[in-house]
Design a protein around this motif. Structure first.
Motif, short mmCIF file in Angstrom:
data_model
loop_
_atom_site.label_atom_id
_atom_site.label_comp_id
_atom_site.label_asym_id
_atom_site.label_seq_id
_atom_site.Cartn_x
_atom_site.Cartn_y
_atom_site.Cartn_z
N GLN A 60 0.84 -1.20 0.00
CA GLN A 60 0.00 0.00 0.00
C GLN A 60 0.88 1.26 0.00
N GLY A 61 0.64 2.13 -0.94
CA GLY A 61 1.39 3.37 -1.02
C GLY A 61 2.65 3.30 -1.86
N ALA A 62 3.03 2.09 -2.30
CA ALA A 62 4.28 1.94 -3.07
C ALA A 62 4.19 2.65 -4.41
N ALA A 63 3.09 2.47 -5.12
CA ALA A 63 2.95 3.10 -6.43
C ALA A 63 2.99 4.62 -6.32
N HIS A 64 2.34 5.15 -5.31
CA HIS A 64 2.31 6.60 -5.13
C HIS A 64 3.71 7.14 -4.85
N LEU A 65 4.47 6.45 -4.00
CA LEU A 65 5.81 6.90 -3.67
C LEU A 65 6.73 6.82 -4.90
N LEU A 66 6.66 5.71 -5.63
CA LEU A 66 7.49 5.57 -6.82
C LEU A 66 7.19 6.68 -7.83
N GLU A 67 5.92 6.93 -8.03
CA GLU A 67 5.53 7.97 -8.99
C GLU A 67 6.04 9.35 -8.54
N ARG A 68 5.93 9.63 -7.26
CA ARG A 68 6.37 10.93 -6.78
C ARG A 68 7.88 11.08 -6.87
N LEU A 69 8.61 10.02 -6.53
CA LEU A 69 10.06 10.05 -6.66
C LEU A 69 10.47 10.22 -8.12
#
Length: 231
Positions: A102-111
């Motif tokens: 949970q939250g991995a996709a959002h963090l990768l996209e933001r990075l």
């Protein structure tokens, strides 16, 4: 954002491995007509965690670990097939399990949008691990993938980190981050090489040299993008 190169471990980090393992363990015991709860999957995970400590120390082989974890599980929760037969079945099932954290996709996209180059760095089998990451929908933000069998070494060896750092094209260790759940192989190995370490989750009791410690991806994201770590 300070970091221009970020490496992520896969199991228990980018992927929600506990959810996958519990489901597969339930499917395993269903073969003998038995309905089991999460406590069986949780017991398997604890056995597996302890055995990986021995593997990381070079005291057992990966192949032996695959069998031993079911030998020990079946001592607690008997099963009608031998561990040697179950081990390859489980690996095949896990190879097709790709529950994203949970939250991995959002963090990768933001990075990625912040200009960071992103890579996976796993001690697993490349073909299996890379396929799971792709099926979880996370590959589109990645610039590359590194697994132990491709690198020719395992974390926490300096050879592993030296290889992935150079192959990634990174040039500044001070702006390179390793994110993982294992304080010894992921974090301490990276820090001793010269990277910054981020410890995700709380599976292990061993001390770490992590600069960032976060139980969730959302908390890790908050820390990484706080004013204190801006470039």
């Amino acid at each position: 954002m300070k970091f221009t190169t970020v490496f992520f471990d896969i199991d228990y980090c980018l992927l929600d491995t506990p959810t996958s393992e519990r489901r597969i363990i339930r499917e395993l015991y269903a073969q003998q007509g038995q309905t089991v709860g999460d406590e069986v999957g949780d017991t398997y995970r604890e056995i597996n965690r302890k055995l990986w400590v021995y593997l990381d120390a070079g005291q057992i082989t990966r192949e032996r670990l695959y069998v031993m974890r079911f030998e020990r599980l079946f001592e607690r929760y008997p099963f009608f097939k031998p561990a040697e037969e179950v081990a390859p079945w489980f690996l095949d099932q896990l190879a097709h399990a790709y529950d994203p954290q949970q939250g991995a996709a959002h963090l990768l996209e933001r990075l990625h949008n912040a200009g960071a180059r992103l890579f996976t760095a796993s001690n697993g089998i490349g073909e299996v691990m890379n396929g799971r990451v792709a099926n979880a929908g996370l590959s589109k933000w990645l610039d590359g993938k590194f697994a132990a069998d491709d690198v020719g070494a395992m974390k926490p060896s300096p050879k592993y980190f030296d290889t992935i750092f150079k192959r990634s094209g990174a040039t500044d260790l001070s702006r390179t981050l390793m994110v993982g759940d294992n304080p010894v192989t992921d974090v301490n190995g990276a820090v001793e090489y010269g990277m910054t370490g981020a410890l995700f989750g709380a599976r292990y009791e061993e001390p770490s040299k992590a600069t960032f410690v976060a139980p969730t991806m959302a908390e890790l994201e908050r820390q990484l993008f706080s004013d204190e770590v801006q470039a």
